[in-house]
Design a protein around this motif. Structure first.
Motif, PDB file in Angstrom:
ATOM      1  N   VAL A 110      31.169 114.583  62.643  1.00  0.00           N
ATOM      2  CA  VAL A 110      30.350 113.379  62.592  1.00  0.00           C
ATOM      3  C   VAL A 110      29.099 113.754  61.811  1.00  0.00           C
ATOM      4  CG1 VAL A 110      29.076 111.650  63.907  1.00  0.00           C
ATOM      5  CG2 VAL A 110      31.252 112.532  64.788  1.00  0.00           C
TER       6      VAL A 110
ATOM      7  N   TRP B 185      41.704 112.791  57.718  1.00  0.00           N
ATOM      8  CA  TRP B 185      42.246 111.773  58.595  1.00  0.00           C
ATOM      9  C   TRP B 185      41.106 111.052  59.307  1.00  0.00           C
ATOM     10  CZ3 TRP B 185      43.610 116.840  58.218  1.00  0.00           C
ATOM     11  CH2 TRP B 185      44.876 117.112  57.711  1.00  0.00           C
ATOM     12  N   GLY B 186      41.371 109.813  59.689  1.00  0.00           N
ATOM     13  CA  GLY B 186      40.468 109.056  60.545  1.00  0.00           C
ATOM     14  C   GLY B 186      39.067 108.901  60.008  1.00  0.00           C
TER      15      GLY B 186
ATOM     16  N   HIS C 183      42.675 121.152  62.972  1.00  0.00           N
ATOM     17  CA  HIS C 183      42.017 119.879  62.698  1.00  0.00           C
ATOM     18  C   HIS C 183      40.744 119.776  63.524  1.00  0.00           C
ATOM     19  CE1 HIS C 183      45.782 117.665  61.024  1.00  0.00           C
ATOM     20  NE2 HIS C 183      45.677 118.903  60.583  1.00  0.00           N
ATOM     21  N   GLU C 184      39.636 119.470  62.836  1.00  0.00           N
ATOM     22  CA  GLU C 184      38.338 119.338  63.493  1.00  0.00           C
ATOM     23  C   GLU C 184      37.726 117.992  63.125  1.00  0.00           C
ATOM     24  OE1 GLU C 184      37.118 121.242  65.706  1.00  0.00           O
ATOM     25  OE2 GLU C 184      38.154 123.159  65.411  1.00  0.00           O
ATOM     26  N   ARG C 185      37.136 117.351  64.098  1.00  0.00           N
ATOM     27  CA  ARG C 185      36.433 116.077  63.887  1.00  0.00           C
ATOM     28  C   ARG C 185      34.968 116.386  63.596  1.00  0.00           C
ATOM     29  NH1 ARG C 185      37.916 111.082  62.432  1.00  0.00           N
ATOM     30  NH2 ARG C 185      36.649 109.451  63.369  1.00  0.00           N
TER      31      ARG C 185
ATOM     32  N   THR D 297      38.177 113.655  60.164  1.00  0.00           N
ATOM     33  CA  THR D 297      38.891 114.833  60.647  1.00  0.00           C
ATOM     34  C   THR D 297      39.391 115.587  59.420  1.00  0.00           C
ATOM     35  OG1 THR D 297      39.553 113.704  62.681  1.00  0.00           O
ATOM     36  CG2 THR D 297      40.826 115.647  62.057  1.00  0.00           C
TER      37      THR D 297
ATOM     38  N   ALA E 116      32.442 109.633  60.275  1.00  0.00           N
ATOM     39  CA  ALA E 116      33.206 110.614  61.033  1.00  0.00           C
ATOM     40  C   ALA E 116      34.525 110.820  60.291  1.00  0.00           C
ATOM     41  CB  ALA E 116      33.454 110.123  62.455  1.00  0.00           C
TER      42      ALA E 116
END
Length: 185
Positions: free
Chosen positions: A95, A72-73, A91-93, A84, A82
């Motif tokens: 970068v 996602w994103g 869920h982890e973001r 997710t 970046a």
């Protein structure tokens, strides 16, 4: 030995990192086409990498992520991306600067790239100063990885490119390396 003031090795690295950047931008805009999916291995200790502490503890040096079904994103800039991802339903973001990437592969296209350690200097001046002070091994251009060498699990890093054992296709210092020698025939 002649000094390489133009640093073609760095130009090649940056151009090939541009392939990764462009592929991710296309996916961010339209999604993954067909059966394409990406394995991206990166150095977790590289400057600018942002991942959860428990992931950094589990992968202290390198980590391979898979961009396929659940992501996602996806945001892509000129210096980093970046995304997710789900790790055990959490869920982890993440970068990830492009300079931190050590390999990129799309098994559906049987395409892969392996990168040298990035110096972090984008304009080349700082890197030139460092290379003038300390001798280093001759640069080897990024190589194409064979698709069967990759794993389908995110918990294990992607396999390394096989090393050439024969004289054919071996890069010698100061020689021209044609990318065709890394393509399957």
């Amino acid at each position: 030995m002649p000094i390489n003031l133009l640093r073609y090795d760095r130009m090649i690295e940056e151009a090939l990192r541009g392939v990764v950047r462009r592929a991710l931008r296309m996916v961010a805009a339209t999604g993954l086409p067909g059966s394409h999916h990406f394995f991206i291995t990166f150095r977790t200790t590289a400057e600018g990498v942002q991942i959860a502490d428990y992931l950094r503890e589990r992968y202290p040096d390198e980590m391979t992520i898979v961009i396929q079904h659940q992501f996602w994103g996806l945001d892509v800039t000129s210096e980093q991306f970046a995304i997710t991802l789900s790790f055990n339903d959490v869920h982890e973001r993440l970068v990830i600067p492009f300079a931190a990437i050590t390999s990129f592969a799309d098994p559906a296209a049987q395409f892969g790239l392996q990168f040298q350690q990035a110096t972090g200097a984008s304009d080349g001046e700082e890197a030139e100063d460092k290379s003038a002070k300390a001798p280093k091994a001759p640069a080897v251009p990024p190589t194409r990885l064979p698709a069967p060498a990759l794993k389908n699990e995110t918990d294990e890093p992607a396999a390394e490119a096989p090393k050439d054992e024969g004289k054919e296709g071996e890069a010698k210092e100061g020689s021209v390396v044609f990318l065709d020698q890394f393509r399957r025939k």
